[in-house]
Design a protein around this motif. Structure first.
Motif, PDB file in Angstrom:
ATOM      1  N   THR B  33     -55.559-107.580  35.890  1.00 23.19           N
ATOM      2  CA  THR B  33     -56.559-107.787  36.930  1.00 23.19           C
ATOM      3  C   THR B  33     -57.910-107.366  36.365  1.00 23.19           C
ATOM      4  O   THR B  33     -57.981-106.788  35.281  1.00 23.19           O
ATOM      5  CB  THR B  33     -56.176-107.042  38.220  1.00 23.19           C
ATOM      6  N   GLU B  34     -58.983-107.696  37.097  1.00 20.39           N
ATOM      7  CA  GLU B  34     -60.306-107.504  36.492  1.00 20.39           C
ATOM      8  C   GLU B  34     -60.874-106.111  36.758  1.00 20.39           C
ATOM      9  O   GLU B  34     -61.499-105.527  35.877  1.00 20.39           O
ATOM     10  CB  GLU B  34     -61.262-108.576  37.024  1.00 20.39           C
ATOM     11  N   GLY B  35     -60.672-105.636  37.967  1.00 24.12           N
ATOM     12  CA  GLY B  35     -61.176-104.295  38.289  1.00 24.12           C
ATOM     13  C   GLY B  35     -62.667-104.234  38.562  1.00 24.12           C
ATOM     14  O   GLY B  35     -63.280-103.178  38.463  1.00 24.12           O
ATOM     15  N   ALA B  36     -63.283-105.394  38.897  1.00 21.76           N
ATOM     16  CA  ALA B  36     -64.725-105.375  39.206  1.00 21.76           C
ATOM     17  C   ALA B  36     -65.007-106.327  40.347  1.00 21.76           C
ATOM     18  O   ALA B  36     -66.043-106.962  40.395  1.00 21.76           O
ATOM     19  CB  ALA B  36     -65.532-105.755  37.966  1.00 21.76           C
ATOM     20  N   LEU B  70     -49.878-102.534  35.080  1.00 27.43           N
ATOM     21  CA  LEU B  70     -51.138-103.203  35.384  1.00 27.43           C
ATOM     22  C   LEU B  70     -52.116-102.947  34.250  1.00 27.43           C
ATOM     23  O   LEU B  70     -52.232-101.824  33.756  1.00 27.43           O
ATOM     24  CB  LEU B  70     -51.714-102.653  36.682  1.00 27.43           C
ATOM     25  N   VAL B  71     -52.767-104.012  33.807  1.00 22.06           N
ATOM     26  CA  VAL B  71     -53.802-103.824  32.794  1.00 22.06           C
ATOM     27  C   VAL B  71     -55.122-104.380  33.297  1.00 22.06           C
ATOM     28  O   VAL B  71     -55.158-105.317  34.082  1.00 22.06           O
ATOM     29  CB  VAL B  71     -53.438-104.501  31.451  1.00 22.06           C
ATOM     30  N   LYS B  72     -56.208-103.777  32.819  1.00 18.46           N
ATOM     31  CA  LYS B  72     -57.548-104.206  33.202  1.00 18.46           C
ATOM     32  C   LYS B  72     -58.057-105.140  32.109  1.00 18.46           C
ATOM     33  O   LYS B  72     -57.963-104.822  30.929  1.00 18.46           O
ATOM     34  CB  LYS B  72     -58.440-102.966  33.295  1.00 18.46           C
ATOM     35  N   GLN B  73     -58.550-106.306  32.516  1.00 16.28           N
ATOM     36  CA  GLN B  73     -58.999-107.283  31.526  1.00 16.28           C
ATOM     37  C   GLN B  73     -60.297-107.917  32.032  1.00 16.28           C
ATOM     38  O   GLN B  73     -60.367-108.317  33.195  1.00 16.28           O
ATOM     39  CB  GLN B  73     -57.912-108.353  31.334  1.00 16.28           C
ATOM     40  N   ASP B  74     -61.316-108.035  31.186  1.00 10.64           N
ATOM     41  CA  ASP B  74     -62.564-108.681  31.590  1.00 10.64           C
ATOM     42  C   ASP B  74     -62.318-110.139  31.959  1.00 10.64           C
ATOM     43  O   ASP B  74     -61.466-110.796  31.383  1.00 10.64           O
ATOM     44  CB  ASP B  74     -63.584-108.641  30.442  1.00 10.64           C
ATOM     45  N   ALA B  92     -55.742-111.674  39.964  1.00  8.43           N
ATOM     46  CA  ALA B  92     -57.134-111.239  39.942  1.00  8.43           C
ATOM     47  C   ALA B  92     -57.994-112.158  40.794  1.00  8.43           C
ATOM     48  O   ALA B  92     -59.101-112.516  40.431  1.00  8.43           O
ATOM     49  CB  ALA B  92     -57.648-111.222  38.505  1.00  8.43           C
ATOM     50  N   SER B  93     -57.472-112.553  41.957  1.00  3.16           N
ATOM     51  CA  SER B  93     -58.215-113.455  42.844  1.00  3.16           C
ATOM     52  C   SER B  93     -58.646-114.714  42.119  1.00  3.16           C
ATOM     53  O   SER B  93     -59.735-115.216  42.338  1.00  3.16           O
ATOM     54  CB  SER B  93     -59.451-112.750  43.417  1.00  3.16           C
ATOM     55  N   THR B 164     -70.160-110.173  35.492  1.00  3.55           N
ATOM     56  CA  THR B 164     -69.335-109.700  36.614  1.00  3.55           C
ATOM     57  C   THR B 164     -70.102-109.885  37.923  1.00  3.55           C
ATOM     58  O   THR B 164     -71.324-110.016  37.921  1.00  3.55           O
ATOM     59  CB  THR B 164     -69.003-108.197  36.506  1.00  3.55           C
ATOM     60  N   GLN B 165     -69.362-109.878  39.039  1.00  5.76           N
ATOM     61  CA  GLN B 165     -70.014-109.994  40.343  1.00  5.76           C
ATOM     62  C   GLN B 165     -70.874-108.760  40.612  1.00  5.76           C
ATOM     63  O   GLN B 165     -71.936-108.859  41.214  1.00  5.76           O
ATOM     64  CB  GLN B 165     -68.952-110.168  41.439  1.00  5.76           C
ATOM     65  N   ASP B 166     -70.427-107.599  40.144  1.00  4.26           N
ATOM     66  CA  ASP B 166     -71.196-106.372  40.345  1.00  4.26           C
ATOM     67  C   ASP B 166     -72.609-106.506  39.788  1.00  4.26           C
ATOM     68  O   ASP B 166     -73.582-106.060  40.396  1.00  4.26           O
ATOM     69  CB  ASP B 166     -70.507-105.184  39.653  1.00  4.26           C
ATOM     70  N   GLU B 167     -72.717-107.130  38.616  1.00  2.00           N
ATOM     71  CA  GLU B 167     -74.040-107.293  37.996  1.00  2.00           C
ATOM     72  C   GLU B 167     -74.924-108.234  38.806  1.00  2.00           C
ATOM     73  O   GLU B 167     -76.123-108.008  38.943  1.00  2.00           O
ATOM     74  CB  GLU B 167     -73.891-107.814  36.557  1.00  2.00           C
ATOM     75  N   ALA B 168     -74.319-109.287  39.355  1.00  6.44           N
ATOM     76  CA  ALA B 168     -75.083-110.213  40.195  1.00  6.44           C
ATOM     77  C   ALA B 168     -75.580-109.479  41.442  1.00  6.44           C
ATOM     78  O   ALA B 168     -76.748-109.619  41.828  1.00  6.44           O
ATOM     79  CB  ALA B 168     -74.218-111.408  40.582  1.00  6.44           C
ATOM     80  N   ASN B 169     -74.703-108.652  42.048  1.00  2.53           N
ATOM     81  CA  ASN B 169     -75.102-107.876  43.225  1.00  2.53           C
ATOM     82  C   ASN B 169     -76.260-106.948  42.885  1.00  2.53           C
ATOM     83  O   ASN B 169     -77.236-106.841  43.626  1.00  2.53           O
ATOM     84  CB  ASN B 169     -73.930-107.032  43.741  1.00  2.53           C
ATOM     85  N   LEU B 170     -76.151-106.267  41.749  1.00  3.02           N
ATOM     86  CA  LEU B 170     -77.193-105.330  41.305  1.00  3.02           C
ATOM     87  C   LEU B 170     -78.538-106.033  41.182  1.00  3.02           C
ATOM     88  O   LEU B 170     -79.571-105.501  41.578  1.00  3.02           O
ATOM     89  CB  LEU B 170     -76.836-104.774  39.918  1.00  3.02           C
ATOM     90  N   ASP B 171     -78.514-107.245  40.611  1.00  4.81           N
ATOM     91  CA  ASP B 171     -79.769-107.946  40.391  1.00  4.81           C
ATOM     92  C   ASP B 171     -80.327-108.568  41.667  1.00  4.81           C
ATOM     93  O   ASP B 171     -81.523-108.812  41.750  1.00  4.81           O
ATOM     94  CB  ASP B 171     -79.612-109.004  39.291  1.00  4.81           C
TER      95      ASP B 171
END
Lengths: 229, 260
Positions: B33-36, B70-74, B92-93, B164-171
């Motif tokens: 899963t992505e984890g972000a 479970l592993v985290k993968q970009d 990962a949706s 990542t979506q987090d970066e889009a939200n930040l910007d």
């Protein structure tokens, strides 16, 4: 290897290549112009002049370029007072943040390279310049800087290659330079080998161009070091 | 060159033939899963993977009676890593789309939610070609939302693509983009309900056109592992029937996340 995929995406890679070249050339040009006065200040015996420059080069040589870019790009967006100030008119652009990070980084390295070259000037040359009544300015212009540039040439060539490779982090702040293009292409076609392999070939081509240019410069400016035939 | 490749291929074929084909018993399954992408998958402050996807994955493993890691993968390397056998399934949706289906198999959907735009409160941006002309739209790159924004508004607006979506939200908060478009639930739970998103709101309608948004989110599995896909499908049906699915869904959402 899917060569059709590479051919199909070549226009994207070429536009990425152009942005990589643009970033490399502009950051190196601005960085070189800034680092000459900074290197002179850095080689000054006066600690008030020397230390601030040292603190700057120490920070930028001591931290990864990626972190510097993230600090400038995401860090600046966190503070309301930054966003309210005039600085935001330029910091809101990803390309400006990237260029700023690149310039600050390469200036730090180039300053130290030039400082080393300036401090390695043979004492005899300086004494001769003083004896013939040169002012400090004239001495820097005619004696110290020309010979320092010559000595700095090989190290500066490496810095140019490192800087060019360093521009690959721009892809992480939405800019579509070579690495950015490669990332998009690999996640569109799920073909990381073709995407990053193509980018690597372009980077290698750029590296060889820079290396060849510096070889030519060294042949010309290091003539006096060559064994006589 | 060609000869070596043929030689290599022959050697590989021989090697593969030498090992008798045993039907693989799935006792251990590695899930990425992505984890972000809160609330579907994210990393808790103490470094654990959590979220709707993670809970569903755990419930499915329990149902299938297999041991899961479970592993985290970009996001960028997700499908290549699956094909490289770094793990066996992606929960990962990931939306089921035609492009992805060419590379991997998908289970039946395990949820489906519409896409929506988010802008600053009172920004008054109309979600239309005219309203978005000259605006900057932030998306996570190479997602269905990226494709949707590019196809519909790419010629009038600038599409800014993030890892990542987090970066889009930040910007969006920083003001470098005017609107973002993403999954409505990811935006509402992962952004609008946080301190960061307090000044922002949904704008414009729900988007569900299957041409871009596919058939909902499914679990991606290598094409070779048809048996695993079937196992997962049976498990999804089982937790839907047993009420386990609804129990997990209620933890995160106050509406029907499975869709119709």
């Amino acid at each position: 290897m899917d060569f059709g995929l590479i051919l199909q995406t070549l226009p994207d890679f070429l536009s990425g290549l152009w942005l990589t070249i643009l970033f490399t050339v502009s950051s190196l040009a601005i960085g070189l112009a800034l680092s000459v006065p900074l290197a002179i200040a850095r080689s000054s015996p006066n600690p008030l002049i020397n230390w601030p420059v040292f603190a700057y080069t120490y920070f930028f040589r001591g931290t990864p370029l990626f972190i510097q870019l993230l600090l400038i790009y995401y860090g600046s967006g966190q503070f309301e007072w930054v966003k309210a100030s005039w600085a935001w008119s330029v910091l809101q652009h990803a390309w400006f943040c990237a260029l700023l990070a690149f310039v600050l980084n390469t200036t730090a390295y180039t300053t130290e390279i030039l400082r080393g070259a300036i401090e390695a000037t043979p004492h005899g040359e300086i004494e001769a310049a003083k004896a013939s009544g040169m002012s400090r300015f004239l001495m820097f212009r005619r004696i110290i800087l020309p010979s320092a540039f010559r000595r700095a040439l090989p190290a500066y060539g490496n810095e140019c290659v490192f800087m060019m490779h360093g521009t690959s982090v721009a892809g992480l702040v939405t800019l579509m330079e070579l690495t950015g293009v490669a990332q998009v292409i690999q996640s569109r076609f799920y073909s990381p080998f073709e995407a990053f392999g193509t980018a690597a070939v372009f980077y290698m081509g750029l590296t060889f161009t820079i290396v060849a240019a510096f070889h030519a410069l060294e042949r010309r400016y290091h003539r006096h070091l060559r064994p006589r035939s | 060159m060609k000869k070596t490749i043929i030689g290599l291929a022959a050697a590989l074929a021989l090697a593969a033939g030498a090992i008798p084909a045993i039907a693989k018993e799935w006792t251990k399954v590695r899930i990425a899963t992505e984890g972000a992408y809160a609330p579907f998958n994210y990393v808790t402050p103490d470094g654990e993977l959590a979220g709707f996807d993670v809970d569903i994955a755990k419930a499915l493993c329990e149902e299938m009676q297999v041991e899961c890691t479970l592993v985290k993968q970009d996001w960028d390397g997700m499908i290549p890593a699956l094909m490289a056998k770094k793990f066996d399934a992606i929960v990962a949706s990931m939306s089921i789309t035609e492009e992805r289906k060419q590379r991997v198999d998908f289970t039946d959907k395990y949820y489906q939610t519409p896409a929506r735009f988010v802008a600053k409160k009172g920004a008054g941006i109309e979600i239309s070609e005219a309203g978005l002309t000259g605006k900057k739209i932030g998306v996570q790159r190479e997602t269905i939302h990226d494709k949707f924004a590019t196809d519909n508004f790419g010629n009038v607006a600038t599409i800014v693509r993030y890892g990542t979506q987090d970066e889009a939200n930040l910007d969006l908060v920083a003001g470098r983009v005017d609107v973002i478009v993403a999954d409505s639930v990811a935006l509402s739970e992962g952004f609008l309900k946080t301190d960061h998103g307090a000044d922002f709101e949904f704008t414009g309608p729900d988007f569900t056109d299957p041409r871009w948004f596919g058939m909902g989110a499914g679990i991606a599995i290598r094409k070779d592992d048809k048996d695993l896909t079937e196992k997962f499908n049976a498990a999804i049906a089982a937790i839907r029937a047993s009420g386990k699915y609804d129990e997990i869904a209620r933890k995160y959402f106050d509406f029907n996340v499975y869709g119709s």
